[in-house]
Design a protein around this motif. Sequence first.
Motif, mmCIF file in Angstrom:
data_model
loop_
_atom_site.group_PDB
_atom_site.id
_atom_site.type_symbol
_atom_site.label_atom_id
_atom_site.label_comp_id
_atom_site.label_asym_id
_atom_site.label_seq_id
_atom_site.Cartn_x
_atom_site.Cartn_y
_atom_site.Cartn_z
ATOM 1 N N HIS A 1 75.875 -79.302 46.257
ATOM 2 C CA HIS A 1 74.478 -79.288 47.174
ATOM 3 C C HIS A 1 74.192 -80.862 47.501
ATOM 4 O O HIS A 1 73.950 -81.403 47.931
ATOM 5 C CB HIS A 1 72.982 -78.774 45.997
ATOM 6 N N ARG A 2 73.979 -81.290 46.227
ATOM 7 C CA ARG A 2 73.718 -83.145 45.996
ATOM 8 C C ARG A 2 75.179 -83.337 47.194
ATOM 9 O O ARG A 2 73.925 -84.131 48.410
ATOM 10 C CB ARG A 2 74.254 -83.620 45.266
ATOM 11 N N THR B 1 73.996 -82.750 51.029
ATOM 12 C CA THR B 1 72.430 -83.278 51.323
ATOM 13 C C THR B 1 72.496 -84.581 51.527
ATOM 14 O O THR B 1 71.765 -85.458 52.440
ATOM 15 C CB THR B 1 71.321 -83.438 49.666
ATOM 16 N N GLU B 2 73.263 -84.993 50.731
ATOM 17 C CA GLU B 2 73.771 -86.803 50.974
ATOM 18 C C GLU B 2 74.624 -86.658 52.691
ATOM 19 O O GLU B 2 73.742 -87.782 53.344
ATOM 20 C CB GLU B 2 75.006 -86.801 50.050
ATOM 21 N N VAL C 1 75.363 -77.783 41.705
ATOM 22 C CA VAL C 1 74.097 -78.820 41.912
ATOM 23 C C VAL C 1 75.016 -80.180 42.576
ATOM 24 O O VAL C 1 74.521 -80.913 43.152
ATOM 25 C CB VAL C 1 74.261 -79.318 41.051
ATOM 26 N N ALA C 2 76.559 -80.663 41.602
ATOM 27 C CA ALA C 2 76.992 -81.163 42.862
ATOM 28 C C ALA C 2 77.559 -81.166 43.966
ATOM 29 O O ALA C 2 77.517 -82.473 44.980
ATOM 30 C CB ALA C 2 78.720 -81.840 41.557
ATOM 31 N N THR D 1 75.883 -74.352 49.636
ATOM 32 C CA THR D 1 76.416 -74.599 48.151
ATOM 33 C C THR D 1 77.591 -74.246 47.459
ATOM 34 O O THR D 1 78.023 -74.647 46.969
ATOM 35 C CB THR D 1 74.870 -74.763 47.543
#
Length: 182
Positions: free
Chosen positions: A131-132, A135-136, A128-129, A116
Amino acid sequence: MQSLHTWRRCDALRYTLVPISAVFAARTDVYLAGLTSYRDPEPYTDEWVIGFAQAAEQAAQTGVRLARDAAALGDQLLQRLVEHRRRRGTSPALARRDAVVMKILADLSTHPVLTTESAATRYGVSAVAAHRALTELADAGILGRSKKHKGKIVCCKADAHLGLTALAERANRVGVGDTDRR
């Protein structure tokens, strides 16, 4: 749909060259004999130059094949991401080209292992962006997750890209025609 040809023009596939040293590592006896012969009072330079040229040709063939396979893999993974986004009802199914998830996907051939933090730094986005997006890609089956013994995710990795690299290395050890890329 954006293709890997666009990414190639953007220099995302620049590092698909395979080093000639990988070929020589598989043929150390030939390599060392050539070096030894070169130091002889009457060296056999013709044989050494021919052997070097053959090794360079093999490394180049492997590099071309790796670039082609990486482009095809990238197209397949882009389609997988689009299908994943459609199944989840994410709109648009094809993310914008400047979306973090698309940038990561485009760079997987040159940066197949990410955290991340490394993704956030590389793409200039928040953790956060990053990680998102990771994750996707993991949920779409594009990235695998490596975990510590207590289950905490250490990094995400593009196993398919790493597999292509391993095949290219094997091709240089045993010969280009001796590896099956299915």
